[in-house]
Scaffold this active site. Structure first.
Site: not given
Length: 421
Positions: A148, A395, A398
């Site tokens: 990702s 998060d 990312h």
């Protein structure tokens, strides 16, 4: 005679009216055609693609001498605040940014994280020019292969390039029955693709969305299941790091469906085994003279605020400035994994296959401010207990777009365009 004159005048007037009518019809038809072209689009482009992000990046740098960067360590440097040149595009101008990277859309109100330029110590990076890049990539297929974070970088690349491509001359789509996503720029015959393969070989994490597994299982013998989709690439950009975070994993003897026979190995041993399998495939199948190959190094995950002087269980949540301490290294980055990768690439080079390492690890260490934290789409509904403790679901893996991945692509493109010069 008078009557004849009148008839002549009437005739001339009729011709004039007919001529003007034809002109008006052509103008109307042209307007309708222009309107039709404007509204024809392959996906969501009409919702936000204004093309205005070319304001700062498309008249500069054409014909830049990439040879002038030879010998410069692009990965050693510092972040410099630059709100004149950055961001390279605006979030709302790129219709391809998904919810997990759309920090502004999901409530982030500070935007300084978009305005930092990476400044190598020994040279200056060329100013990004989307049209120049597309022209140099004309007729080529670029495939990002990995997890990702590599998807994060792929979408950054798409956003950096798409603004200068007219409506109707670009398209995003997913291939049927394959974990392959393609952005096509028809005018330049350029494809910028992403292939989901977080562990490079076949694994129980191969579904692009249904892959939340703590138990890592890989089939070391079946890289071909994925790799057959990469063979015709002109440029391959690999990464694989985050999914190796568990201490151990299972190496299967049989298929994923028959997972009863396996060995349990450490993540470091498993990573080395997979890189060996990947190296063997690359040596055998890659079209060496045509295909350029790159490997993106690991990126920082700012999950422990104590690394930069915070208290308790703080993490990247609410961080708005980079770390300015030279050579800062956060505790979640596994340097042993980095050494295994570097050793594998050295062995490949000795076999005549050059895969260039794009070393983005140190420059990401400083950027604790650039993660989505809680400002993103979460695909499962957050519970009241989670909402009461934002640190617990922030998060810090990312990256917001626009943001740090744009710099990774600037560095990657320097390497690519130096070779294509």
């Amino acid at each position: 005679m008078e009557k004849k004159k009148k008839l002549m005048v009437v005739g001339i007037w009729d011709v004039k009216l007919m001529f003007e009518s034809v002109i008006i019809i052509f103008v109307i038809m042209g307007s309708l055609a222009t309107t039709a072209v404007y509204y024809v689009t392959s996906d969501r482009e009409q919702q936000g693609d204004t093309g205005s992000s070319s304001r700062r990046n498309n008249d500069d740098n054409v014909g830049f001498d990439y040879g002038s960067l030879d010998g410069c360590d692009l990965f050693s440097g510092k972040w410099v605040h630059d709100n004149e040149s950055y961001p390279l595009y605006k979030e709302h101008e790129c219709p391809y940014i998904p919810g997990e990277f759309s920090c502004g859309q999901y409530g982030r109100t500070d935007f300084k994280y978009q305005q930092w330029r990476w400044q190598p110590h020994g040279c200056n990076l060329p100013r990004f020019n989307a049209k120049d890049v597309l022209e140099r990539l004309r007729g080529k297929r670029v495939i990002f292969v990995g997890d990702s974070v590599n998807r994060n970088q792929w979408l950054s690349m798409v956003c950096m390039l798409q603004s200068v491509i007219p409506l109707g001359l670009k398209k995003m789509h997913k291939a049927a029955n394959v974990s392959l996503f393609t952005f096509k720029a028809f005018e330049y015959n350029v494809s910028i693709d992403f292939y989901w393969a977080p562990l490079l070989v076949e694994s129980n994490a191969d579904h692009p969305s249904k892959h939340k597994r703590n138990d890592r299982v890989i089939n070391i013998q079946t890289i071909e299941k994925h790799a057959k989709n990469w063979i015709n690439a002109d440029i391959l950009v690999f990464n694989s790091y985050l999914w190796w975070g568990t201490p151990t994993l299972k190496i299967l003897y049989g298929s994923i469906a028959d997972s009863k026979r396996y060995n349990i190995v450490s993540n470091h041993v498993g990573y080395k085994m997979v890189l060996e399998k990947w190296s063997n495939w690359l040596t055998t199948y890659r079209k060496h003279k045509r295909t350029l190959s790159y490997f993106m190094s690991m990126t920082a995950t700012h999950r422990r605020g104590v690394d930069w002087g915070m208290q308790g269980n703080e993490n990247c949540l609410n961080e708005t400035e980079p770390v300015m301490k030279d050579d800062f290294w956060e505790s979640g980055s596994d340097s042993k994994m980095m050494k295994i990768l570097e050793s594998s690439l050295d062995e490949l080079k000795a076999r005549g296959v050059n895969v260039q390492l794009v070393n983005i690890t140190q420059l990401t260490q400083y950027r604790k401010d650039a993660h989505p934290s809680i400002h993103r789409l979460f695909y499962s509904r957050l519970k009241a207990k989670q909402l009461s403790n934002p640190n617990g679901y922030a998060d810090c893996t990312h990256w917001c777009l626009p943001g740090v991945p744009d710099t990774w692509n600037e560095l990657l493109l320097v390497s690519i365009l130096q070779t294509l010069k």
